[in-house]
Motif scaffolding. Sequence first.
Motif, PDB file in Angstrom:
ATOM      1  N   GLU A 176      -9.665  16.174  -2.413  1.00 40.97           N
ATOM      2  CA  GLU A 176      -9.712  16.073  -3.868  1.00 40.97           C
ATOM      3  C   GLU A 176     -10.248  14.712  -4.275  1.00 40.97           C
ATOM      4  N   PHE A 177     -10.549  14.589  -5.553  1.00 45.48           N
ATOM      5  CA  PHE A 177     -10.824  13.296  -6.171  1.00 45.48           C
ATOM      6  C   PHE A 177      -9.596  12.907  -6.981  1.00 45.48           C
ATOM      7  N   ARG A 178      -9.298  11.624  -6.974  1.00 46.15           N
ATOM      8  CA  ARG A 178      -8.136  11.155  -7.728  1.00 46.15           C
ATOM      9  C   ARG A 178      -8.518   9.884  -8.471  1.00 46.15           C
ATOM     10  N   ALA A 179      -8.164   9.832  -9.758  1.00 47.25           N
ATOM     11  CA  ALA A 179      -8.417   8.648 -10.571  1.00 47.25           C
ATOM     12  C   ALA A 179      -7.249   7.678 -10.449  1.00 47.25           C
ATOM     13  N   VAL A 180      -7.563   6.411 -10.265  1.00 48.17           N
ATOM     14  CA  VAL A 180      -6.530   5.380 -10.156  1.00 48.17           C
ATOM     15  C   VAL A 180      -6.853   4.249 -11.127  1.00 48.17           C
ATOM     16  N   ALA A 181      -5.834   3.752 -11.783  1.00 50.01           N
ATOM     17  CA  ALA A 181      -6.010   2.687 -12.765  1.00 50.01           C
ATOM     18  C   ALA A 181      -6.449   1.391 -12.094  1.00 50.01           C
ATOM     19  N   ASP A 182      -7.089   0.531 -12.853  1.00 43.91           N
ATOM     20  CA  ASP A 182      -7.503  -0.758 -12.308  1.00 43.91           C
ATOM     21  C   ASP A 182      -6.320  -1.536 -11.738  1.00 43.91           C
ATOM     22  N   ALA A 183      -5.166  -1.441 -12.392  1.00 41.71           N
ATOM     23  CA  ALA A 183      -3.978  -2.154 -11.902  1.00 41.71           C
ATOM     24  C   ALA A 183      -3.590  -1.651 -10.514  1.00 41.71           C
ATOM     25  N   ALA A 184      -3.695  -0.351 -10.270  1.00 36.01           N
ATOM     26  CA  ALA A 184      -3.372   0.215  -8.959  1.00 36.01           C
ATOM     27  C   ALA A 184      -4.400  -0.211  -7.918  1.00 36.01           C
ATOM     28  N   ILE A 185      -5.659  -0.296  -8.317  1.00 34.02           N
ATOM     29  CA  ILE A 185      -6.709  -0.764  -7.401  1.00 34.02           C
ATOM     30  C   ILE A 185      -6.429  -2.203  -6.988  1.00 34.02           C
ATOM     31  N   LEU A 186      -6.056  -3.042  -7.953  1.00 35.19           N
ATOM     32  CA  LEU A 186      -5.771  -4.445  -7.624  1.00 35.19           C
ATOM     33  C   LEU A 186      -4.502  -4.577  -6.783  1.00 35.19           C
ATOM     34  N   ASP A 187      -3.511  -3.721  -7.015  1.00 31.87           N
ATOM     35  CA  ASP A 187      -2.320  -3.732  -6.159  1.00 31.87           C
ATOM     36  C   ASP A 187      -2.705  -3.411  -4.711  1.00 31.87           C
ATOM     37  N   ALA A 188      -3.550  -2.414  -4.538  1.00 32.50           N
ATOM     38  CA  ALA A 188      -3.990  -2.037  -3.191  1.00 32.50           C
ATOM     39  C   ALA A 188      -4.839  -3.135  -2.563  1.00 32.50           C
ATOM     40  N   TYR A 189      -5.700  -3.722  -3.357  1.00 34.74           N
ATOM     41  CA  TYR A 189      -6.559  -4.834  -2.909  1.00 34.74           C
ATOM     42  C   TYR A 189      -5.715  -5.971  -2.338  1.00 34.74           C
ATOM     43  N   ARG A 190      -4.629  -6.312  -3.040  1.00 37.69           N
ATOM     44  CA  ARG A 190      -3.753  -7.390  -2.569  1.00 37.69           C
ATOM     45  C   ARG A 190      -2.936  -6.955  -1.358  1.00 37.69           C
ATOM     46  N   ALA A 191      -2.499  -5.701  -1.339  1.00 41.33           N
ATOM     47  CA  ALA A 191      -1.702  -5.208  -0.209  1.00 41.33           C
ATOM     48  C   ALA A 191      -2.517  -5.180   1.076  1.00 41.33           C
ATOM     49  N   ILE A 192      -3.764  -4.774   0.992  1.00 36.46           N
ATOM     50  CA  ILE A 192      -4.625  -4.736   2.174  1.00 36.46           C
ATOM     51  C   ILE A 192      -4.765  -6.129   2.767  1.00 36.46           C
ATOM     52  N   ALA A 193      -4.918  -7.129   1.902  1.00 35.28           N
ATOM     53  CA  ALA A 193      -5.088  -8.506   2.363  1.00 35.28           C
ATOM     54  C   ALA A 193      -3.795  -9.108   2.886  1.00 35.28           C
ATOM     55  N   THR A 194      -2.711  -8.990   2.115  1.00 35.98           N
ATOM     56  CA  THR A 194      -1.477  -9.681   2.483  1.00 35.98           C
ATOM     57  C   THR A 194      -0.698  -8.975   3.587  1.00 35.98           C
ATOM     58  N   ARG A 195      -0.876  -7.664   3.720  1.00 36.54           N
ATOM     59  CA  ARG A 195      -0.142  -6.929   4.743  1.00 36.54           C
ATOM     60  C   ARG A 195      -0.902  -6.805   6.055  1.00 36.54           C
ATOM     61  N   GLU A 196      -2.240  -6.843   5.987  1.00 37.18           N
ATOM     62  CA  GLU A 196      -3.013  -6.618   7.212  1.00 37.18           C
ATOM     63  C   GLU A 196      -4.075  -7.667   7.502  1.00 37.18           C
ATOM     64  N   GLY A 197      -4.257  -8.631   6.595  1.00 34.82           N
ATOM     65  CA  GLY A 197      -5.251  -9.668   6.837  1.00 34.82           C
ATOM     66  C   GLY A 197      -6.681  -9.177   6.710  1.00 34.82           C
ATOM     67  N   ILE A 198      -6.902  -8.150   5.904  1.00 33.34           N
ATOM     68  CA  ILE A 198      -8.242  -7.605   5.685  1.00 33.34           C
ATOM     69  C   ILE A 198      -8.635  -7.899   4.244  1.00 33.34           C
ATOM     70  N   PHE A 199      -9.709  -8.649   4.062  1.00 34.37           N
ATOM     71  CA  PHE A 199     -10.151  -9.061   2.730  1.00 34.37           C
ATOM     72  C   PHE A 199     -11.340  -8.188   2.319  1.00 34.37           C
ATOM     73  N   CYS A 200     -11.076  -7.238   1.444  1.00 32.23           N
ATOM     74  CA  CYS A 200     -12.129  -6.342   0.980  1.00 32.23           C
ATOM     75  C   CYS A 200     -12.391  -6.583  -0.500  1.00 32.23           C
ATOM     76  N   GLU A 201     -13.529  -6.098  -0.990  1.00 30.16           N
ATOM     77  CA  GLU A 201     -13.794  -6.224  -2.418  1.00 30.16           C
ATOM     78  C   GLU A 201     -12.917  -5.217  -3.179  1.00 30.16           C
ATOM     79  N   PRO A 202     -12.626  -5.475  -4.460  1.00 27.80           N
ATOM     80  CA  PRO A 202     -11.723  -4.587  -5.201  1.00 27.80           C
ATOM     81  C   PRO A 202     -12.122  -3.120  -5.152  1.00 27.80           C
ATOM     82  N   SER A 203     -13.408  -2.819  -5.279  1.00 31.09           N
ATOM     83  CA  SER A 203     -13.847  -1.421  -5.249  1.00 31.09           C
ATOM     84  C   SER A 203     -13.424  -0.726  -3.968  1.00 31.09           C
ATOM     85  N   SER A 204     -13.431  -1.465  -2.854  1.00 29.52           N
ATOM     86  CA  SER A 204     -13.048  -0.909  -1.555  1.00 29.52           C
ATOM     87  C   SER A 204     -11.624  -0.393  -1.542  1.00 29.52           C
TER      88      SER A 204
END
Length: 379
Positions: free
Chosen positions: A291-319
């Motif tokens: 499926e496709f799922r829409a996610v709010a910008d706030a949720a994207i930024l939460d994921a962006y920070r979680a990817i970096a702080t939990r796993e040491g992977i620095f991706c761009e917000p869109s990722s």
Amino acid sequence: MSEARPAVVPERPAGPAPTVGAAADIADRAERRGVIARYAALLPITPATPALTLDEGDTPLIHAPRLADWVGVAELWVKFEGTNPTGSFKDRGMVVAVARAVEAGTRTLLCASTGNTAASAAAYAARAGVQAVVLLPGGRVAGAKIAQALAYGARAIAVDGGFDAALDAARALAADYPVALVNSVNPHRIAGQATAAYEICDALGGAPDVLALPVGNGGNITAYWAGFRRYRALGRTTALPSILGGQAAGAAPLVLGHPVAQPETIASAIRIGRPASWDSAVEAARESGGEFRAVADAAILDAYRAIATREGIFCEPSSAAGVAALRASVAAGRVGRASRAVCVCTGHGLKDPQFAPQLGADAPLVAPSAQALAAALGL
């Protein structure tokens, strides 16, 4: 994974010569560098196709147990496409598109871009010795991506409109003038991007239960689905994943089922209101049971920070849109918690660093002594 034979061979550094076995191993690895060399049998190339490469592909598939806990699945892997030469997944498809264009005698490459395609097209044009022209939505592209394209020698033109208008203009120009369009509407791009699915299966020994990725223009989800299906047809995997496409809530035409005239999101790489690969993207989600799922910008930024702080992977917000979408789908009961999932992080964090934490002007200035540092740290 390699490129065309270098024009200049660097001198061997001083030291003992490698053994015969080591030399053979080095030569073998050199011959397999790059998408075209590594997956030649699965790509639309000919004996005349230039062996173009910047050593793209072969990106890491990183086990991410702490992120899995945050998302809510049993097993999670991150396919980090930010380690490609220009910092995004675009390179693995661009190398094939550019090589075939050069083979056909093209001297000018053209693309419309929100940034990553421009950087990739410009890099491979420079490598191949041809000109790249990139059409950019006026004032709507991350500065780092523009800097990349210009550094590689591209000619950049800002279009008075969004990405969709820029792509329309690029397609019209390519139809009547001697330029090669290298956007994802180019089938060679899709064939090259499908190699990421091959790499995932090669690394895991088969397909995951779920593949989650950000979706903007729809080319990448199309490519992954084609890649997984191709590998199953060849007997290299017995299963196919359910594919989950994450779109920003302000730019979610595939979720809404109709184009979005004025897409808005902080995730600039997927700020697209009329995906060029609409039909094939919808087919990929439907056929895979995803499926496709829409996610709010706030949720994207939460994921962006979680990817970096939990796993040491620095991706761009869109990722991070794919990770945010997977977390939301788990919470909604659409993805089982026992799932083995792969999330694709499509670009490096330095491509669009404006949402990364900044050192504030009020940061304390501490004397360079152990005592002062201990006091500042509360030790």
